[in-house]
Structure formats: structure tokens, C-alpha cells
Design a protein around this motif. Structure first.
Motif, short mmCIF file in Angstrom:
data_model
loop_
_atom_site.label_atom_id
_atom_site.label_comp_id
_atom_site.label_asym_id
_atom_site.label_seq_id
_atom_site.Cartn_x
_atom_site.Cartn_y
_atom_site.Cartn_z
N GLU A 67 75.74 6.03 9.47
CA GLU A 67 76.69 5.85 8.28
C GLU A 67 77.28 4.47 8.35
O GLU A 67 78.01 4.05 9.33
CB GLU A 67 77.86 6.83 8.12
CG GLU A 67 77.39 8.03 8.23
CD GLU A 67 78.23 9.26 7.38
OE1 GLU A 67 79.35 8.74 6.75
OE2 GLU A 67 78.17 10.25 7.49
N CYS A 86 73.50 6.37 5.29
CA CYS A 86 74.46 6.45 4.17
C CYS A 86 75.25 5.33 3.98
O CYS A 86 75.81 4.74 5.17
CB CYS A 86 75.26 7.70 4.63
SG CYS A 86 76.60 8.02 3.37
N VAL A 87 75.44 4.62 2.98
CA VAL A 87 76.15 3.38 2.63
C VAL A 87 77.50 3.64 2.08
O VAL A 87 77.59 4.58 1.22
CB VAL A 87 75.54 2.52 2.02
CG1 VAL A 87 76.19 1.13 1.79
CG2 VAL A 87 74.13 1.95 2.68
N HIS A 88 78.70 3.24 2.63
CA HIS A 88 80.02 3.32 2.30
C HIS A 88 80.42 2.32 1.49
O HIS A 88 80.26 1.03 1.71
CB HIS A 88 81.01 3.51 3.16
CG HIS A 88 80.93 4.69 4.36
ND1 HIS A 88 81.99 5.42 4.60
CD2 HIS A 88 79.87 5.24 4.89
CE1 HIS A 88 81.49 6.20 5.56
NE2 HIS A 88 80.28 6.36 5.55
N MET A 116 72.44 -0.96 -4.59
CA MET A 116 72.31 0.21 -3.58
C MET A 116 70.98 1.07 -4.27
O MET A 116 69.97 1.50 -3.48
CB MET A 116 73.36 1.42 -3.59
CG MET A 116 74.45 0.74 -3.13
SD MET A 116 74.25 0.25 -1.37
CE MET A 116 74.23 -1.68 -1.37
N VAL A 168 68.85 3.58 -1.08
CA VAL A 168 69.60 3.87 0.13
C VAL A 168 69.30 5.71 0.22
O VAL A 168 69.51 6.13 -0.94
CB VAL A 168 71.05 3.61 0.06
CG1 VAL A 168 71.04 2.21 0.08
CG2 VAL A 168 71.74 4.08 -1.05
N ILE A 223 75.19 7.88 0.06
CA ILE A 223 76.06 7.09 -0.38
C ILE A 223 77.34 7.78 -0.38
O ILE A 223 77.39 9.09 -0.71
CB ILE A 223 75.99 6.07 -1.82
CG1 ILE A 223 76.75 5.28 -1.85
CG2 ILE A 223 76.00 7.28 -2.77
CD1 ILE A 223 76.38 3.99 -2.74
N LYS A 224 78.23 7.06 0.15
CA LYS A 224 79.76 7.64 0.09
C LYS A 224 80.62 6.59 -0.88
O LYS A 224 80.54 5.43 -0.46
CB LYS A 224 80.52 7.72 1.30
CG LYS A 224 79.98 8.88 2.25
CD LYS A 224 81.02 8.85 3.34
CE LYS A 224 80.53 10.14 4.20
NZ LYS A 224 81.32 10.44 5.39
N ILE A 225 80.93 7.06 -2.02
CA ILE A 225 81.70 6.45 -3.01
C ILE A 225 83.26 6.82 -2.88
O ILE A 225 83.54 7.69 -2.88
CB ILE A 225 81.13 6.66 -4.34
CG1 ILE A 225 79.84 6.56 -4.68
CG2 ILE A 225 82.02 5.83 -5.15
CD1 ILE A 225 79.37 6.86 -5.99
N LEU A 261 72.62 4.90 -9.88
CA LEU A 261 71.99 4.91 -8.50
C LEU A 261 70.46 5.55 -8.48
O LEU A 261 69.98 5.97 -9.50
CB LEU A 261 72.71 6.12 -7.70
CG LEU A 261 74.03 5.70 -7.25
CD1 LEU A 261 74.88 6.75 -6.45
CD2 LEU A 261 74.07 4.54 -6.07
N THR A 279 68.64 9.39 -4.19
CA THR A 279 70.00 8.85 -3.16
C THR A 279 70.89 10.49 -3.08
O THR A 279 71.39 10.81 -4.06
CB THR A 279 70.73 7.91 -3.73
OG1 THR A 279 69.77 6.63 -3.32
CG2 THR A 279 72.21 7.60 -2.85
#
Length: 313
Positions: free
Chosen positions: A145, A183-185, A205, A210, A213-215, A254, A258
Motif C-alpha cells: 500500500e 494499492c495507491v492511496h 492511476m 494500478v 486504490i484507496k480514495i 479509473l 482496478t
């Protein structure tokens, strides 16, 4: 359950493991480059003294004990049977390799722990550390992450992140070269960013395709430099409907493959200064679903690949 118009991480876990799997947040005592080894230096503007960690972690006990306690809670609340150890607060690769290996192995030694998730910063992933993470990717179910927050260097500088977007791209490329799930924040509502900038991050993204993802919604906590600026009137936060529309816009851009791990953020109730509407988490999530339904839209509907006829691959 009605099918969501986006890919949900929890559903992926059910499909992968054949049942419910829950993450347990643990604090292994790491710090980060901004905070220093003692965690006493100032961090990023938004970071609270707990290192943006989960509420209720007993940092006085070891990793295995934290996991055992977390298991008891998850079994009682959700009847969970399997768990992922989530190294969440601070930067969980900011240590010598032998220290990292020791705590990761300790987590995997706990019964019913079936995977690891390691949260860290892009500037804490030298090649030897990435090689170590690749070992765990081969051994167990593993996610890296990676805290980005924004793809725009002026924003990263204002946040006092201590790295630029190029550093993220280098770390991301190194992780993907080793086959890691990443997982990209990201944060929506950062001061200085409008709709154009936020959706440009979504498009980046999508370009990178990716894995997850965490939004996060920007929320302001008491005891942070960001909280001090907010108290001075230096910026305002998003209203709920603004966030709902932005989140829907973001989802539409996105890549269709993802996995969405999170769609909003909510700070500890006793520390949260703003926005207070974020405490109504399910109301926000339902509003995002309703907005996508109103549009007749779903994840990836505005992904560049749709226009190019690439499909979902």
C-alpha cells in the motif's frame, strides 16, 4: 446483494479465499523519514501523532499480541475466520531488512493470518527492500500500500511529503517489475487542487493501471499542522455533495480492472475537526452509488481505453 458499479476489494477477497477475510491493523513501531526514528519530528501536514493509523491499536504489545486481539474482535463482530495483517501506521518499510523480516514473519506465524498488507511511502522502497517484499509476495497473499495522495508536485510540496511524483513512479515501477500487487492511496479535496487536478490524478492511476486504490476524503484532525491551518481559516473542506460528485468522476476514469479498497475516509470522532458529515460513512457510500446510478455510469466508463476501443482486457 446488488452488484456495485465498481470493483470492490472485499468481493475480490471473498473470491480469492472462498470466504470473508478481514484486515487487522497493527503498529510494529516503525517511523518515517519525516518523523525520524523517535517519531518526534513534524510529519506531513495531515498526519496525526499516531501516524495516520487505526484507532485502538495497543502499541505497547508485540505484533502477534495485536493480531490475536484483533482476531477476537473480528470474530465477534463479523464471524471472520481468516485475516490479513495490515502494517498501517507510519512507514512500514522504514527499517533495516532484518527488522522488517522479523515483524513480517511474526505476523505470518499467527494462526489464521493468510496474508500481509504493508503500508509505506514511495521514498522508503530501495531495491533491497523491494526484493524482500517480493519474497513475501511469493510466500503469501501480499499487497504493498503506497501513499501518494496526489500526482502533482506543488501539492506534495505543500503537504511536506518530502518526495515528488517521480519518486512515486520509480517505486511503483520497481514494485511492478517484481510482480507485487500495489494499492495507491490518494486524497480528494486537498487545498490548491480543483476538479481538473484531482481528475488528472485519476487519469494517471488509470494510465498506470494500478492494481488497487484507496480514495480518501481530506479530513482535518485536531493536533495536526493541517488542523492549525484550518482553524486559521486558511482553506475550506469539501461539502458532501461535492465529494460525492468528485468520487463518481474519479471512479469513471479509473481502469476497469482496478480494485477499489476504499471510497471515503473518516477520522477518529474525538479528533475530527472537519468535515463532520464524513462520520456518516454509509450515507456517503450510498450517495456515491446513487450518483453513479443517476448517471447510468460505472468504473472505467470514462477511462481513456474506452475511447480507444481497448475494452476491459
Amino acid at each position: 446483494m446488488t452488484e456495485k458499479p465498481y470493483r470492490i476489494y472485499s468481493e475480490h477477497l471473498k473470491a480469492h479465499f472462498g470466504g470473508r477475510v478481514h484486515k487487522i491493523s497493527i503498529d510494529a513501531g516503525f517511523s518515517c523519514p519525516n518523523r525520524g526514528a523517535s517519531r518526534e519530528r513534524p510529519g506531513c501536514l495531515f498526519c496525526d501523532p499516531g501516524g495516520s493509523g487505526a484507532v485502538g491499536i495497543d502499541r505497547a504489545v508485540n505484533v502477534a499480541a495485536q493480531l490475536e486481539h484483533g482476531k477476537e474482535v473480528m470474530v465477534r463482530k463479523y464471524k471472520a475466520r481468516e485475516f490479513i495483517a495490515y502494517f498501517q501506521p507510519f512507514s512500514n518499510t522504514f527499517a533495516p531488512l532484518e527488522r522488517l523480516r522479523a515483524v513480517y514473519d511474526e505476523a505470518l506465524s499467527v494462526a489464521a493470518v493468510v496474508g500481509l498488507a504493508v503500508g509505506t511511502r514511495p521514498d522508503c522502497l530501495p531495491e533491497p527492500t523491494l526484493d524482500l517484499l517480493a519474497e513475501y509476495h511469493q510466500r503469501t497473499y501480499f499487497w504493498l500500500e503506497l501513499g501518494l495522495q496526489s500526482s502533482h508536485d506543488p501539492t506534495l510540496s505543500w503537504l511536506r511529503r518530502g518526495h515528488d511524483y517521480a519518486t512515486f513512479l520509480q517505486a511503483y515501477a520497481g514494485a511492478k517489475a517484481r510482480g507485487l500487487r500495489v494499492c495507491v492511496h490518494v486524497i480528494l479535496g486537498l487545498p490548491g487542487e480543483g476538479r481538473t487536478e484531482m481528475l488528472a490524478t485519476a487519469e494517471e492511476m488509470a494510465r498506470l493501471q494500478v492494481d488497487g486504490i484507496k480514495i480518501h476524503l481530506l479530513h482535518v484532525l485536531r493536533g495536526t499542522p493541517l488542523g492549525d491551518l484550518y482553524a486559521e481559516g486558511a482553506f475550506s473542506v469539501l461539502e458532501q455533495q461535492q465529494y460525492v460528485q468528485l468520487a463518481a468522476d474519479f471512479i469513471e476514469r479509473l481502469h476497469p480492472a482496478t480494485l477499489i479498497h476504499r471510497l471515503t475516509g473518516d477520522g477518529p470522532r474525538d479528533l475530527l475537526l472537519a468535515p463532520l458529515w464524513s462520520l456518516n460513512k454509509w450515507e456517503v457510500l450510498n450517495a456515491i452509488d446513487d450518483e453513479l446510478a443517476r448517471r447510468g455510469s460505472r468504473q472505467g466508463s470514462r477511462w481513456q481505453g474506452v475511447a480507444e476501443g481497448l475494452g476491459e482486457g
